[in-house]
Design an enzyme around this catalytic site. Structure first.
Site, mmCIF file in Angstrom:
data_model
loop_
_atom_site.group_PDB
_atom_site.id
_atom_site.type_symbol
_atom_site.label_atom_id
_atom_site.label_comp_id
_atom_site.label_asym_id
_atom_site.label_seq_id
_atom_site.Cartn_x
_atom_site.Cartn_y
_atom_site.Cartn_z
ATOM 1 N N ASP A 141 1.209 -1.498 -0.122
ATOM 2 C CA ASP A 141 -0.026 0.372 0.279
ATOM 3 C C ASP A 141 0.909 1.087 0.107
ATOM 4 O OD1 ASP A 141 -2.481 1.353 2.049
ATOM 5 O OD2 ASP A 141 -2.291 1.716 0.395
ATOM 6 N N ASP A 169 -3.305 -2.604 -2.063
ATOM 7 C CA ASP A 169 -4.346 -1.585 -2.304
ATOM 8 C C ASP A 169 -4.243 -0.986 -3.152
ATOM 9 O OD1 ASP A 169 -5.413 1.343 -0.313
ATOM 10 O OD2 ASP A 169 -6.814 -0.615 -0.913
ATOM 11 N N GLU A 199 -11.370 4.604 0.088
ATOM 12 C CA GLU A 199 -11.895 5.172 1.074
ATOM 13 C C GLU A 199 -12.387 6.702 1.227
ATOM 14 O OE1 GLU A 199 -8.042 4.589 -0.354
ATOM 15 O OE2 GLU A 199 -7.564 5.705 0.562
HETATM 16 C C1 LIG Z 1 -1.370 11.070 -2.514
HETATM 17 O O1 LIG Z 1 -2.543 10.542 -2.854
HETATM 18 C C2 LIG Z 1 -3.263 10.552 -2.921
HETATM 19 C C3 LIG Z 1 -4.703 10.023 -3.873
HETATM 20 C C4 LIG Z 1 -5.047 10.624 -4.366
HETATM 21 C C5 LIG Z 1 -6.243 10.553 -5.454
HETATM 22 C C6 LIG Z 1 -6.213 9.414 -6.217
HETATM 23 C C7 LIG Z 1 -5.690 7.841 -5.467
HETATM 24 C C8 LIG Z 1 -4.405 8.831 -3.892
HETATM 25 C C9 LIG Z 1 -4.127 7.567 -2.997
HETATM 26 C C10 LIG Z 1 -5.063 6.194 -2.323
HETATM 27 C C11 LIG Z 1 -4.249 5.420 -1.644
HETATM 28 O O2 LIG Z 1 -5.086 4.498 -0.798
HETATM 29 C C12 LIG Z 1 -3.145 5.661 -1.309
HETATM 30 N N1 LIG Z 1 -2.149 3.909 -0.910
HETATM 31 C C13 LIG Z 1 -1.181 4.063 -0.221
HETATM 32 N N2 LIG Z 1 -0.131 5.144 -1.333
HETATM 33 C C14 LIG Z 1 -0.891 5.878 -1.922
HETATM 34 O O3 LIG Z 1 -0.140 7.078 -2.952
HETATM 35 C C15 LIG Z 1 -2.112 6.212 -2.244
HETATM 36 C C16 LIG Z 1 -2.755 7.112 -2.993
HETATM 37 MG MG LIG Z 2 -3.866 2.911 -0.233
#
Ligand SMILES: COCc1ccccc1-c1cc(O)c2[nH]cnc(=O)c2c1
Ligand SMILES: [Mg+2]
Length: 215
Positions: A141, A169, A199
């Site tokens: 993740d 994830d 999330e």
């Molecule tokens: C910094 O980006 C945030 C974001 C922005 C838009 C879509 C997805 C994400 C996202 C969602 C997650 O669960 C993540 N889990 C782990 N490392 C990630 O970089 C990550 C990024």
């Molecule tokens: Mg994630």
């Protein structure tokens, strides 16, 4: 200087959860994520799927790539026996510092080995420096662009064995298409996609990939 988002979440936890009660810490992080500020925690919806995988696998040796603020490390560690060895790796020093306090507040610091480093440096050291033979379970993740690099590092460093469960994830959002393609077609895994919700979102789709190493 002003607090970071991660520090604001930690403060909310310290002021609204019960020290030593992991479920209250998870509930506080999730309430903050739904009601106040979005953050890239695994969250309650995908978290329930990971809970099921952890309970089914009951790993004695577990590795997480990407601690962030410690939410999924707490989620996982609360389901492990005291005897389990669970390492979580975070590259960002500030996030690692927040995670350390979050994990301590949850009372799980004795069940989690927190490593602040680049996963590419840690994975080759797991056998020698962390006394790992093979991993029973891995949760990926961190940064989607290094998912494939790191699962290949786990393979070449002989850290996977027949039946090792690798969960990843963000297969849909932001998406890890090269990773999904690799685990589904390389012939080394039995891989299944578990669709869920992004999330703290009612609408956006996301999901976890569960890949069992064939050995
Ligand atoms: C910094 O980006 C945030 C974001 C922005 C838009 C879509 C997805 C994400 C996202 C969602 C997650 O669960 C993540 N889990 C782990 N490392 C990630 O970089 C990550 C990024
Ligand atoms: Mg994630």
């Amino acid at each position: 200087s002003a607090m970071s988002k991660e520090q604001r979440v930690l403060q909310y936890v310290q002021q609204n959860a019960s020290r030593g009660d992991p479920d209250s810490v998870l509930a506080a992080v999730d309430k903050f994520g739904w009601e106040t500020e979005w953050a890239m925690n695994l969250g309650d919806v995908k978290g329930a799927i990971l809970d099921r995988f952890v309970k089914e696998t009951a790993p004695q040796t577990m590795l997480e790539l990407g601690t962030y603020m410690g939410y999924s490390a707490i989620r996982i560690a609360r389901l492990l026996p005291e005897t389990a060895k669970f390492m979580t790796v975070e590259f960002d020093q500030e996030n690692a510092a927040v995670a350390r306090e979050m994990i301590e507040f949850a009372g799980l610091q004795n069940r989690i080995i927190q490593i602040t480093s680049d996963t590419a440096d840690v994975i080759p050291q797991l056998k020698t420096k962390y006394d790992v033979e093979t991993l029973d379970m891995v949760f990926i993740d961190h940064w989607k662009d290094v998912y494939v690099r790191d699962i290949k590092l786990l393979e070449t460093n002989k850290l996977l064995r027949k039946g090792t469960v690798v969960v990843a994830d963000n297969i849909i959002k932001p998406g890890a298409p090269e990773y999904a393609e690799y685990v589904r077609t390389c012939g080394k895994y039995d891989s299944t996609f578990h669709e869920s919700r992004f999330e703290y979102s009612n609408d956006d789709i996301d999901g976890l990939e569960k890949s069992v190493f064939r050995g």
